[in-house]
Motif scaffolding. Structure first.
Motif, mmCIF file in Angstrom:
data_model
loop_
_atom_site.group_PDB
_atom_site.id
_atom_site.type_symbol
_atom_site.label_atom_id
_atom_site.label_comp_id
_atom_site.label_asym_id
_atom_site.label_seq_id
_atom_site.Cartn_x
_atom_site.Cartn_y
_atom_site.Cartn_z
ATOM 1 N N ALA A 149 0.635 -0.972 -0.091
ATOM 2 C CA ALA A 149 -0.316 -0.409 -0.075
ATOM 3 C C ALA A 149 1.033 1.330 -0.457
ATOM 4 C CB ALA A 149 -1.375 0.058 0.720
ATOM 5 N N PRO A 150 0.763 1.748 -0.444
ATOM 6 C CA PRO A 150 1.025 3.719 -0.506
ATOM 7 C C PRO A 150 1.173 4.588 0.695
ATOM 8 C CG PRO A 150 -1.049 4.140 -1.402
ATOM 9 C CD PRO A 150 -1.133 2.920 -1.055
ATOM 10 N N PRO A 151 2.363 5.297 1.119
ATOM 11 C CA PRO A 151 2.654 4.806 2.790
ATOM 12 C C PRO A 151 1.448 6.511 3.022
ATOM 13 C CG PRO A 151 4.065 6.553 1.289
ATOM 14 C CD PRO A 151 3.346 5.204 0.411
ATOM 15 N N GLY A 152 0.854 5.833 4.312
ATOM 16 C CA GLY A 152 -0.100 6.405 5.146
ATOM 17 C C GLY A 152 -1.401 6.188 5.322
ATOM 18 N N THR A 153 -2.203 6.562 5.196
ATOM 19 C CA THR A 153 -3.768 6.692 5.936
ATOM 20 C C THR A 153 -4.739 6.545 4.685
ATOM 21 O OG1 THR A 153 -4.247 8.089 7.308
ATOM 22 C CG2 THR A 153 -3.059 5.848 7.986
ATOM 23 N N GLY A 154 -4.292 6.637 3.563
ATOM 24 C CA GLY A 154 -5.601 7.048 2.808
ATOM 25 C C GLY A 154 -6.363 6.754 2.237
ATOM 26 N N ASP A 155 -6.703 6.408 0.568
ATOM 27 C CA ASP A 155 -7.992 6.080 0.470
ATOM 28 C C ASP A 155 -7.195 4.593 -0.187
ATOM 29 O OD1 ASP A 155 -9.967 8.079 -0.031
ATOM 30 O OD2 ASP A 155 -8.857 9.293 -1.672
ATOM 31 N N GLU A 156 -6.296 4.293 -0.743
ATOM 32 C CA GLU A 156 -5.546 3.184 -0.708
ATOM 33 C C GLU A 156 -5.940 2.576 -0.080
ATOM 34 O OE1 GLU A 156 -4.482 6.133 -1.615
ATOM 35 O OE2 GLU A 156 -3.699 6.393 -3.876
ATOM 36 N N PRO A 157 -5.384 2.417 1.119
ATOM 37 C CA PRO A 157 -4.995 1.933 2.773
ATOM 38 C C PRO A 157 -6.326 1.121 2.417
ATOM 39 C CG PRO A 157 -3.848 2.966 2.711
ATOM 40 C CD PRO A 157 -4.372 3.378 1.518
ATOM 41 N N LEU A 158 -7.173 2.121 3.260
ATOM 42 C CA LEU A 158 -8.607 2.210 3.711
ATOM 43 C C LEU A 158 -9.912 1.071 2.652
ATOM 44 C CD1 LEU A 158 -11.369 3.224 5.587
ATOM 45 C CD2 LEU A 158 -11.480 4.863 3.812
ATOM 46 N N SER A 159 -9.098 1.580 1.462
ATOM 47 C CA SER A 159 -10.459 0.686 0.866
ATOM 48 C C SER A 159 -9.460 -0.959 0.694
ATOM 49 C CB SER A 159 -10.296 1.172 -0.711
ATOM 50 O OG SER A 159 -10.682 2.297 -1.434
ATOM 51 N N ILE A 160 -8.587 -0.983 0.770
ATOM 52 C CA ILE A 160 -7.986 -2.090 0.879
ATOM 53 C C ILE A 160 -8.715 -3.288 2.445
ATOM 54 C CG2 ILE A 160 -5.725 -2.669 2.007
ATOM 55 C CD1 ILE A 160 -7.019 -4.580 -1.332
ATOM 56 N N CYS A 161 -8.875 -2.454 3.837
ATOM 57 C CA CYS A 161 -8.871 -2.703 4.963
ATOM 58 C C CYS A 161 -10.238 -2.737 4.663
ATOM 59 C CB CYS A 161 -8.227 -2.037 5.898
ATOM 60 S SG CYS A 161 -6.386 -1.376 5.484
ATOM 61 N N GLN A 162 -11.126 -1.948 4.313
ATOM 62 C CA GLN A 162 -12.453 -2.303 4.226
ATOM 63 C C GLN A 162 -13.137 -3.601 3.153
ATOM 64 O OE1 GLN A 162 -14.083 0.928 2.337
ATOM 65 N NE2 GLN A 162 -15.078 1.679 4.647
ATOM 66 N N MET A 163 -12.362 -4.565 2.207
ATOM 67 C CA MET A 163 -12.691 -5.505 1.795
ATOM 68 C C MET A 163 -11.759 -6.736 2.003
ATOM 69 S SD MET A 163 -11.653 -4.213 -2.552
ATOM 70 C CE MET A 163 -12.018 -3.036 -2.392
ATOM 71 N N ALA A 164 -10.534 -6.718 2.820
ATOM 72 C CA ALA A 164 -10.310 -7.453 3.236
ATOM 73 C C ALA A 164 -11.110 -9.067 3.905
ATOM 74 C CB ALA A 164 -8.791 -7.253 4.477
ATOM 75 N N PRO A 165 -10.660 -9.776 3.871
ATOM 76 C CA PRO A 165 -10.919 -11.113 4.372
ATOM 77 C C PRO A 165 -11.091 -10.995 5.388
ATOM 78 C CG PRO A 165 -9.026 -12.254 2.818
ATOM 79 C CD PRO A 165 -9.592 -10.339 2.658
ATOM 80 N N PRO A 166 -11.502 -11.889 7.091
ATOM 81 C CA PRO A 166 -10.824 -12.148 8.387
ATOM 82 C C PRO A 166 -9.634 -12.306 8.359
ATOM 83 C CG PRO A 166 -13.281 -13.217 7.763
ATOM 84 C CD PRO A 166 -12.374 -12.639 6.214
ATOM 85 N N ARG A 167 -9.099 -13.288 7.478
ATOM 86 C CA ARG A 167 -7.562 -13.517 7.795
ATOM 87 C C ARG A 167 -6.633 -12.767 6.922
ATOM 88 N NH1 ARG A 167 -10.367 -17.482 6.086
ATOM 89 N NH2 ARG A 167 -9.670 -16.987 3.700
ATOM 90 N N SER A 168 -7.125 -11.238 7.804
ATOM 91 C CA SER A 168 -5.479 -10.344 7.357
ATOM 92 C C SER A 168 -5.386 -9.870 8.648
ATOM 93 C CB SER A 168 -6.539 -9.076 6.625
ATOM 94 O OG SER A 168 -7.650 -9.766 4.889
ATOM 95 N N ARG A 169 -3.967 -9.141 7.861
ATOM 96 C CA ARG A 169 -3.100 -8.701 8.971
ATOM 97 C C ARG A 169 -2.072 -7.560 8.499
ATOM 98 N NH1 ARG A 169 -3.421 -13.777 9.439
ATOM 99 N NH2 ARG A 169 -4.233 -14.993 11.292
ATOM 100 N N ALA A 170 -1.772 -6.485 9.200
ATOM 101 C CA ALA A 170 -0.725 -5.238 8.498
ATOM 102 C C ALA A 170 0.371 -6.004 9.154
ATOM 103 C CB ALA A 170 -1.334 -4.126 8.728
ATOM 104 N N ILE A 171 1.417 -5.491 8.740
ATOM 105 C CA ILE A 171 2.895 -5.318 9.056
ATOM 106 C C ILE A 171 3.428 -4.233 8.527
ATOM 107 C CG2 ILE A 171 4.898 -5.883 8.560
ATOM 108 C CD1 ILE A 171 4.127 -8.467 7.608
ATOM 109 N N ILE A 172 3.446 -3.571 9.753
ATOM 110 C CA ILE A 172 4.185 -2.188 9.273
ATOM 111 C C ILE A 172 5.940 -2.053 9.204
ATOM 112 C CG2 ILE A 172 4.084 0.153 10.361
ATOM 113 C CD1 ILE A 172 1.104 -0.509 11.783
ATOM 114 N N VAL A 173 5.846 -1.036 8.186
ATOM 115 C CA VAL A 173 7.566 -0.548 8.602
ATOM 116 C C VAL A 173 8.156 0.459 9.117
ATOM 117 C CG1 VAL A 173 8.981 -1.277 6.529
ATOM 118 C CG2 VAL A 173 6.725 -2.518 6.529
ATOM 119 N N THR A 174 9.224 0.512 9.154
ATOM 120 C CA THR A 174 9.687 2.151 9.545
ATOM 121 C C THR A 174 10.906 2.005 9.934
ATOM 122 O OG1 THR A 174 9.506 2.988 12.008
ATOM 123 C CG2 THR A 174 10.041 0.718 12.532
#
Length: 287
Positions: A149-174
């Motif tokens: 996903a692109p950086p930040g908390t905009g449209d793209e991350p929001l869209s994929i999170c809204q339609m993702a299945p139950p077995r979804s998880r985030a890995i955060i890179v810093t």
């Protein structure tokens, strides 16, 4: 007598069809991992590519989905510039087959001249394309879908999170710097707001390991991501050191973990994927 409902319009039928295709596609994906970052320049796409390559090399079926509409990096990092989706299968578009275990999809493969033109889209158009990338791409059966996903908390991350299945998880890179860590906290709050479980935190560019003598130097400090993981209670997946060869491999479109498997950075990725592989052990595979 119950009132007879009017027939569905063409638009309603198309929307229903898309929802059914999306639901069917999601049942074929065992695990979805969203690779997120609070800010740009932390090497998120590089982490996504090498994570996908390492999982595929561990005999898992992997999909790599680039949802950065405005600045896709995955085609360059895998030397797939100029590639385009070829034809359709019964289930939809066929992704690019990078190797036996890794399939790739990016906006650059479907929009002509996207590599040289600006994409000026509002949120609804982005949401629709991302939905198509899951519902109308013939991913087949996947152990893992890695989403860059692109950086930040905009449209793209929001869209994929809204339609993702139950077995979804985030890995955060810093990266270890204070500014990057501050932005990571925004990503954590974002995940909590959209109820996306966080699998762990990765600290990239964590020290520099000389490829000649093996000595490690802390150019940008280190340990910030690990401290943040302790403070927030999330799993710390590891520190990935800087390696000059990583730049060369990326420019040449070759996953670093495959080109330099004995390097300190590649070994860090090996340790990083151990808990991820446990999510889909070979004995549970359905392929």
């Amino acid at each position: 007598m119950a009132e007879k409902k009017p027939p569905l319009s063409k638009e309603e039928l198309q929307e229903l069809r898309e929802e059914l295709m999306l639901a069917d596609s999601l049942t074929r994906i065992e695990n979805t991992l969203m690779i997120l970052s609070g800010k740009g320049g932390v090497g998120k796409s590089t982490v996504a590519v090498n994570l996908a390559a390492a999982l595929a090399a561990s005999d898992r079926q992997v999909g790599l989905l680039d949802i950065d509409i405005h600045g896709p990096s995955i085609p360059t990092l895998l030397k797939l510039e100029g590639a385009s989706v070829q034809g359709q299968s019964q289930r939809g578009m066929s992704p690019i087959q990078y190797n036996n275990n890794l399939k790739v999809m990016s906006v650059e493969f479907v929009l002509k001249d996207q590599a040289h033109e600006a994409v000026i889209w509002r949120g609804p158009m982005k949401h629709r394309l991302i939905k198509q990338f899951i519902a109308e791409v013939d991913w087949g059966n996947l152990d893992f879908l890695i989403v860059d996903a692109p950086p930040g908390t905009g449209d793209e991350p929001l869209s994929i999170c809204q339609m993702a299945p139950p077995r979804s998880r985030a890995i955060i890179v810093t990266t270890p710097q204070k500014l990057a860590l501050q932005d990571v906290k925004k990503s954590i709050r974002f995940c909590r707001a959209v109820e996306m479980p966080i699998f762990g935190i990765v600290e990239n560019m964590s020290g520099f390991v000389c490829s000649n003598c093996g000595t490690e130097h802390e150019l940008f400090k280190s340990g910030g991501g690990e401290r943040l993981a302790r403070e927030t209670g999330f799993k710390f997946l590891g520190r990935i050191p800087l390696d000059p060869r990583l730049v060369t491999a990326s420019d040449e479109g070759k996953p670093f973990v495959l080109e330099y498997p004995t390097s300190a950075a590649a070994k860090a990725f090996d340790r990083m994927i151990e808990p991820i592989l446990a999510l889909s052990p070979p004995r549970m595979k359905k392929h």
